[in-house]
Write a protein that holds these residues in place. Sequence first.
Motif, PDB file in Angstrom:
ATOM      1  N   PRO A 126      15.529  -0.762  16.882  1.00 22.97           N
ATOM      2  CA  PRO A 126      14.507   0.200  17.304  1.00 22.97           C
ATOM      3  C   PRO A 126      14.803   1.583  16.719  1.00 22.97           C
ATOM      4  N   PRO A 127      13.800   2.285  16.185  1.00 30.45           N
ATOM      5  CA  PRO A 127      14.039   3.633  15.644  1.00 30.45           C
ATOM      6  C   PRO A 127      14.431   4.604  16.756  1.00 30.45           C
ATOM      7  N   SER A 128      15.328   5.509  16.437  1.00 27.07           N
ATOM      8  CA  SER A 128      15.752   6.510  17.413  1.00 27.07           C
ATOM      9  C   SER A 128      14.649   7.530  17.625  1.00 27.07           C
ATOM     10  N   SER A 129      14.750   8.294  18.696  1.00 23.35           N
ATOM     11  CA  SER A 129      13.752   9.319  18.982  1.00 23.35           C
ATOM     12  C   SER A 129      13.745  10.388  17.890  1.00 23.35           C
ATOM     13  N   ALA A 130      14.916  10.687  17.306  1.00 23.82           N
ATOM     14  CA  ALA A 130      14.996  11.681  16.238  1.00 23.82           C
ATOM     15  C   ALA A 130      14.232  11.221  15.006  1.00 23.82           C
ATOM     16  N   ARG A 211      17.038  16.895  15.067  1.00 23.74           N
ATOM     17  CA  ARG A 211      18.278  16.712  15.824  1.00 23.74           C
ATOM     18  C   ARG A 211      19.304  16.042  14.916  1.00 23.74           C
ATOM     19  N   LYS A 212      20.112  16.854  14.253  1.00 24.50           N
ATOM     20  CA  LYS A 212      20.973  16.371  13.174  1.00 24.50           C
ATOM     21  C   LYS A 212      22.323  15.871  13.696  1.00 24.50           C
ATOM     22  N   GLN A 213      22.334  14.691  14.293  1.00 23.02           N
ATOM     23  CA  GLN A 213      23.560  13.982  14.611  1.00 23.02           C
ATOM     24  C   GLN A 213      23.842  12.994  13.479  1.00 23.02           C
ATOM     25  N   LYS A 214      25.109  12.673  13.261  1.00 22.73           N
ATOM     26  CA  LYS A 214      25.445  11.824  12.127  1.00 22.73           C
ATOM     27  C   LYS A 214      24.706  10.495  12.174  1.00 22.73           C
ATOM     28  N   GLU A 215      24.659   9.868  13.364  1.00 28.82           N
ATOM     29  CA  GLU A 215      23.992   8.569  13.453  1.00 28.82           C
ATOM     30  C   GLU A 215      22.501   8.672  13.142  1.00 28.82           C
ATOM     31  N   ASP A 216      21.892   9.823  13.464  1.00 22.80           N
ATOM     32  CA  ASP A 216      20.473  10.021  13.162  1.00 22.80           C
ATOM     33  C   ASP A 216      20.254  10.202  11.659  1.00 22.80           C
ATOM     34  N   LEU A 217      21.158  10.934  11.005  1.00 18.96           N
ATOM     35  CA  LEU A 217      21.059  11.132   9.564  1.00 18.96           C
ATOM     36  C   LEU A 217      21.235   9.806   8.822  1.00 18.96           C
ATOM     37  N   VAL A 218      22.214   9.014   9.258  1.00 20.54           N
ATOM     38  CA  VAL A 218      22.442   7.722   8.621  1.00 20.54           C
ATOM     39  C   VAL A 218      21.217   6.828   8.782  1.00 20.54           C
ATOM     40  N   GLU A 219      20.663   6.784   9.998  1.00 25.44           N
ATOM     41  CA  GLU A 219      19.481   5.942  10.220  1.00 25.44           C
ATOM     42  C   GLU A 219      18.301   6.406   9.372  1.00 25.44           C
ATOM     43  N   ALA A 220      18.069   7.719   9.344  1.00 26.73           N
ATOM     44  CA  ALA A 220      16.946   8.245   8.561  1.00 26.73           C
ATOM     45  C   ALA A 220      17.123   7.913   7.079  1.00 26.73           C
ATOM     46  N   PHE A 221      18.327   8.085   6.566  1.00 31.16           N
ATOM     47  CA  PHE A 221      18.579   7.778   5.160  1.00 31.16           C
ATOM     48  C   PHE A 221      18.368   6.294   4.877  1.00 31.16           C
ATOM     49  N   CYS A 222      18.916   5.432   5.723  1.00 31.90           N
ATOM     50  CA  CYS A 222      18.806   3.996   5.499  1.00 31.90           C
ATOM     51  C   CYS A 222      17.356   3.523   5.567  1.00 31.90           C
ATOM     52  N   ARG A 223      16.587   4.074   6.490  1.00 32.48           N
ATOM     53  CA  ARG A 223      15.176   3.701   6.565  1.00 32.48           C
ATOM     54  C   ARG A 223      14.413   4.286   5.380  1.00 32.48           C
ATOM     55  N   ASP A 224      14.826   5.457   4.927  1.00 29.86           N
ATOM     56  CA  ASP A 224      14.199   6.067   3.754  1.00 29.86           C
ATOM     57  C   ASP A 224      14.323   5.171   2.527  1.00 29.86           C
TER      58      ASP A 224
END
Length: 349
Positions: A126-130, A211-224
């Motif tokens: 599931p995608p995070s709220s960020a 909301r720049k948490q590491k796990e959010d950045l990783v998820e955004a990059f991977c989905r990108d």
Amino acid sequence: MGLWEPNFGFVAGLVSFSVYHRYVLFKKLLHQLEHGHQWNETQYYESYYEKSVCIGGCPAHSHCEWGICECDTLEGYNQMWGRCAKDIKRSPGKCTCRRDMKWREQIMECQIYLDVDCSTVTYATPPSSAVLDALERNPSKIYIHGYSRSRELVDAIVKRKSKAKKDPTLARELAKDIVYCNWPHGKSVPTRRTESKEENSCTSLLSYIERKQKEDLVEAFCRDIDAYSVVFQVKETSGPQPCPKIPTTSCAVVYDSHDCSGGWSLQIERGEQRRFRYFSSDWKYRNDIDTVGVRSGCTFTGFSGSSFDGSRFSLTAGLTDRWVVLGEESQYQHMDQNIESLQCVCRGL
């Protein structure tokens, strides 16, 4: 993860740099998050990546793309052993990979290397709220979502323009999106050049995550970058039935039939050169080759002359073996049963 176009073709070469733009942005955001100050990396990215300039320039038959040398593939030059050529007899020496690249032993080449583990981000995750918030802020939301009613589209446009009039920061963002993203209509994807980093940000989640948490950045990059994954899928190939698999110790195999079912066959060793001259033991192969199978990581070159001269063609196999029935492909038909000498080399030989 390694990316580079010799294995996938010209379009994938362009897409590689779209992925690279997002990787550089990811590294920048992650550095700022973990260290709390601006990212400079000895000013490399500002001096070279940002200006699309390569340290020391690029070798012959290549050009610079965002700090990385790219072969002139549209002119028929391919990357082999750290240089660009149409056919190469042997390795010219030792290669040193540029920044953000890594040596890939399988094909003996430097490739763009993405040092990010995306194994925890799957289609079922599931995608995070960020990430969902970033999607809402992304200027491409309008044409990605494809609003079903024109009134909703107009409301979204009016709402954003109204906010921009009251907030200088939002006004600058809107102006940038209009120029680079053709907001709200959506931009066309360039097919003859690489995207700029500004164009690439139009559909990127990373550019709009708050909301720049590491796990959010990783998820955004991977989905990108998952949006580009279909371009880099590697499919195992086999020759025409009932052609056997190319031996792992060979550079290529050739046959005098279109389906390997009759007549003779000949294995070409790594680094071998062969001349089919009259009154020689190889005479029977002269002007009788119909099918060529090239081992992964190797390049086969055939010549119409018996002294490695005359008309020529080269077949390069990337991550998988490559098969060609000469008479069935227009670009090779002139060489069907018209080969009097040949050579074959493999990366790392």
